[in-house]
Design a protein around this motif. Structure first.
Motif, PDB file in Angstrom:
ATOM      1  N   LEU A 150       0.972  -1.280  -0.043  1.00 19.24           N
ATOM      2  CA  LEU A 150      -0.108   0.234  -0.165  1.00 19.24           C
ATOM      3  C   LEU A 150       0.845   1.315  -0.121  1.00 19.24           C
ATOM      4  N   LEU A 151       1.734   1.236   0.745  1.00 15.63           N
ATOM      5  CA  LEU A 151       2.699   2.374   1.020  1.00 15.63           C
ATOM      6  C   LEU A 151       3.524   2.600  -0.424  1.00 15.63           C
ATOM      7  N   ILE A 152       4.199   1.395  -0.829  1.00 10.02           N
ATOM      8  CA  ILE A 152       4.938   1.720  -1.971  1.00 10.02           C
ATOM      9  C   ILE A 152       3.953   1.978  -3.354  1.00 10.02           C
ATOM     10  N   PHE A 153       3.078   1.529  -3.583  1.00 12.63           N
ATOM     11  CA  PHE A 153       2.385   1.549  -4.820  1.00 12.63           C
ATOM     12  C   PHE A 153       1.567   2.658  -4.858  1.00 12.63           C
ATOM     13  N   VAL A 154       0.874   2.893  -3.847  1.00 12.29           N
ATOM     14  CA  VAL A 154      -0.223   3.980  -3.639  1.00 12.29           C
ATOM     15  C   VAL A 154       0.622   5.302  -3.534  1.00 12.29           C
ATOM     16  N   GLY A 155       1.753   4.976  -2.834  1.00  9.40           N
ATOM     17  CA  GLY A 155       2.632   6.364  -2.733  1.00  9.40           C
ATOM     18  C   GLY A 155       3.099   6.728  -3.981  1.00  9.40           C
ATOM     19  N   VAL A 156       3.397   5.725  -4.990  1.00  5.04           N
ATOM     20  CA  VAL A 156       4.094   6.045  -6.154  1.00  5.04           C
ATOM     21  C   VAL A 156       3.129   6.862  -7.104  1.00  5.04           C
ATOM     22  N   LEU A 157       1.880   6.225  -6.971  1.00  2.00           N
ATOM     23  CA  LEU A 157       0.814   6.672  -7.789  1.00  2.00           C
ATOM     24  C   LEU A 157       0.476   8.167  -7.458  1.00  2.00           C
ATOM     25  N   GLY A 158       0.427   8.241  -6.034  1.00  2.00           N
ATOM     26  CA  GLY A 158       0.317   9.804  -5.508  1.00  2.00           C
ATOM     27  C   GLY A 158       1.235  10.699  -6.068  1.00  2.00           C
ATOM     28  N   LEU A 159       2.600  10.363  -6.040  1.00  2.00           N
ATOM     29  CA  LEU A 159       3.761  11.295  -6.560  1.00  2.00           C
ATOM     30  C   LEU A 159       3.505  11.452  -8.153  1.00  2.00           C
ATOM     31  N   MET A 160       3.198  10.376  -8.824  1.00  2.00           N
ATOM     32  CA  MET A 160       2.875  10.591 -10.123  1.00  2.00           C
ATOM     33  C   MET A 160       1.636  11.362 -10.308  1.00  2.00           C
ATOM     34  N   THR A 161       0.698  11.649  -9.433  1.00  2.00           N
ATOM     35  CA  THR A 161      -0.361  12.452  -9.535  1.00  2.00           C
ATOM     36  C   THR A 161       0.289  13.870  -9.659  1.00  2.00           C
ATOM     37  N   LEU A 162       1.028  14.038  -8.754  1.00  2.00           N
ATOM     38  CA  LEU A 162       1.776  15.311  -8.304  1.00  2.00           C
ATOM     39  C   LEU A 162       2.594  15.692  -9.607  1.00  2.00           C
ATOM     40  N   ALA A 163       3.265  14.538 -10.397  1.00  2.00           N
ATOM     41  CA  ALA A 163       3.937  14.806 -11.563  1.00  2.00           C
ATOM     42  C   ALA A 163       3.292  15.468 -12.645  1.00  2.00           C
ATOM     43  N   ASN A 164       2.002  14.749 -12.752  1.00  2.00           N
ATOM     44  CA  ASN A 164       1.050  15.391 -13.950  1.00  2.00           C
ATOM     45  C   ASN A 164       0.665  16.493 -13.839  1.00  2.00           C
ATOM     46  N   LEU A 165       0.287  16.772 -12.384  1.00  2.00           N
ATOM     47  CA  LEU A 165      -0.136  18.239 -11.999  1.00  2.00           C
ATOM     48  C   LEU A 165       1.124  19.337 -12.407  1.00  2.00           C
ATOM     49  N   LEU A 166       2.065  18.912 -12.010  1.00  2.00           N
ATOM     50  CA  LEU A 166       3.332  19.828 -12.175  1.00  2.00           C
ATOM     51  C   LEU A 166       3.500  20.019 -13.820  1.00  2.00           C
ATOM     52  N   SER A 167       3.208  18.971 -14.546  1.00  2.00           N
ATOM     53  CA  SER A 167       3.372  19.218 -16.137  1.00  2.00           C
ATOM     54  C   SER A 167       2.404  20.082 -16.612  1.00  2.00           C
ATOM     55  N   LEU A 169       0.906  22.456 -15.002  1.00  2.00           N
ATOM     56  CA  LEU A 169       1.704  23.962 -14.524  1.00  2.00           C
ATOM     57  C   LEU A 169       2.770  24.364 -15.426  1.00  2.00           C
ATOM     58  N   ASP A 170       3.397  23.475 -15.740  1.00  2.00           N
ATOM     59  CA  ASP A 170       4.485  23.895 -16.514  1.00  2.00           C
ATOM     60  C   ASP A 170       3.986  24.602 -17.993  1.00  2.00           C
ATOM     61  N   HIS A 171       3.009  23.802 -18.390  1.00  2.00           N
ATOM     62  CA  HIS A 171       2.208  24.362 -19.544  1.00  2.00           C
ATOM     63  C   HIS A 171       1.915  25.598 -19.573  1.00  2.00           C
ATOM     64  N   GLY A 172       1.237  25.859 -18.665  1.00  2.00           N
ATOM     65  CA  GLY A 172       0.718  27.606 -18.815  1.00  2.00           C
ATOM     66  C   GLY A 172      -0.193  27.987 -17.739  1.00  2.00           C
ATOM     67  N   VAL A 173      -0.787  26.846 -16.893  1.00  2.00           N
ATOM     68  CA  VAL A 173      -1.875  27.559 -15.710  1.00  2.00           C
ATOM     69  C   VAL A 173      -0.940  28.395 -14.744  1.00  2.00           C
ATOM     70  N   VAL A 174       0.414  28.289 -14.356  1.00  2.00           N
ATOM     71  CA  VAL A 174       0.978  29.111 -13.746  1.00  2.00           C
ATOM     72  C   VAL A 174       2.427  29.540 -14.249  1.00  2.00           C
ATOM     73  N   ARG A 175       3.107  28.609 -15.192  1.00  2.00           N
ATOM     74  CA  ARG A 175       4.194  29.021 -15.843  1.00  2.00           C
ATOM     75  C   ARG A 175       5.097  29.512 -14.929  1.00  2.00           C
TER      76      ARG A 175
END
Length: 399
Positions: A150-167, A169-175
């Protein structure tokens, strides 16, 4: 803790429709189709016939969709199937699985049509999939009290969610960020492959070669994962060239030693084994190229493509083929089409990396040839495995 991939064929195939019987079925099919469609789109963009949707930078769009489109689909299919096996508790099937697949597909649609949609809507729709996938595997893991998984795989998916969010933001919502989401996702996928390979590659090798016994070195596994994690953190937070060189070197040496500890001469006669071992060898090479890039001996793009085309591409293709066979009740083995797909993808990685190293007048040609070889590999996968994924198990069992 590994997938059960040794089911034998015991009955005749059925013509019934079984796409929504287990997570690997729709997501491997969607992943294979995405690998083809996204690469065709990238070739048309690169050759000047189309423009990139949503993300203004075509290379950024290419990176995002192959990571958060193709790769995430494969991860979803693998985890939904593996967690069911690990816990003995069902993961989503039928309508819930269909809805989960539709959320993934909606993300691809809003990215493709993002030029006419509000950026925040695109962000919300595309980012929604990974948290839902995390929830889908968290429930059975909690019921089975498998807290480390649970810690490993749900944790990794949570960080992947953050990575997608950051991507996004990189595009232009915040720049305010530059490529941080893509870089984070690459390292997360690298860590996930390294963790899972340690679980399944020795096991597959031992069972695939008639019960041989490989030596296990738990301390080496821990060192390799920690070194890779350290290298990722140093790169993500830009903690200095010396730290990057030191940790890239340590990660390369530890993963190379790990890979060597799994070797046996017999595995190179078994395509379903050598494709996975070559994939891990590409991960080792990507760490070497990372070290050489920090020494200014090769361009940084070489590290990226050694991992994404070589390690990620070959590992996902090999695992999709293996899981599709094992969980449809078939005997594990590679047909001529499957072997040809593996070889094409290997050549795609070689062409892309060699082209990146020399970066001369043929650089553009190397991109086109590599993309074409990738396309051939995944077209072959879809041709051979779409019927397997759509039809029920040949042994009559559910799943």
């Amino acid at each position: 803790m590994s997938l059960n991939l040794d089911n034998q064929q015991t009955g005749g195939p059925s013509s019934a429709f079984a796409l929504w019987q287990l997570g690997f079925r729709p997501f491997f099919l969607l992943g294979g189709l995405a690998a083809v469609i996204l690469m065709v789109h990238w070739l048309l963009i690169y050759l000047g016939y189309m423009t990139a949707p949503y993300f203004a930078n075509p290379a950024f769009w290419h990176s995002h969709e192959l990571l958060f489109g193709y790769t995430v689909a494969v991860i979803a299919g693998f985890l939904l199937t593996a967690v069911k096996n690990w816990t003995g508790t069902p993961t989503p099937i039928h309508l819930p699985l269909m809805l989960l697949a539709l959320v993934w597909l909606a993300g691809r649609v809003v990215i493709a049509t993002g030029d006419v949609l509000p950026p925040m809507l695109v962000l919300v729709v595309d980012v929604a999939f990974l948290p839902l996938l995390a929830l889908a595997i968290a429930v059975p893991l909690l019921k089975a009290r498998q807290y480390p998984n649970l810690l490993i795989f749900v944790g990794v998916l949570g960080l992947m969610t953050l990575a997608n969010l950051l991507s996004h933001l990189d595009h232009g919502v915040v720049r305010s960020l530059t490529g941080s989401g893509i870089q984070l996702m690459v390292f997360l996928v690298m860590l996930l492959i390294a963790i899972m390979a340690g679980r399944v590659l020795p096991f597959f090798t031992e069972t695939g070669l008639g019960g041989i016994k490989l030596k296990r070195y738990p301390w080496l596994d821990r060192l390799a994962i920690l070194a890779l994690l350290g290298y990722a953190l140093v790169e993500l937070f830009s903690l200095g060239e010396q730290a990057s060189i030191l940790l890239a070197g340590l990660a390369f040496l530890s993963h190379a030693a790990r890979w060597l500890s799994w070797q046996h001469p017999g595995l190179w006669r078994v395509p379903m084994l050598w494709v996975l071992h070559l994939a891990y060898a590409w991960l080792v090479l990507s760490l070497l190229f990372g070290l050489l890039a920090h020494l200014d001996w090769v361009p940084a793009v070489v590290e990226v493509h050694a991992f994404t085309v070589g390690a990620l591409g070959m590992m996902t293709l090999g695992m999709m083929a293996r899981v599709s066979q094992g969980h449809s009740g078939r005997t594990i083995g590679a047909s001529r089409l499957t072997v040809l797909a593996f070889v094409c993808l290997l050549l795609a990685a070689i062409v892309r990396v060699v082209g990146g190293i020399f970066a001369g007048g043929g650089y553009s040609d190397s991109i086109v040839w590599s993309a074409t070889l990738w396309l051939v590999a995944f077209v072959l996968f879809v041709i051979e495995y779409a019927p397997v994924l759509i039809k029920p198990r040949v042994d009559g069992r559910p799943g």
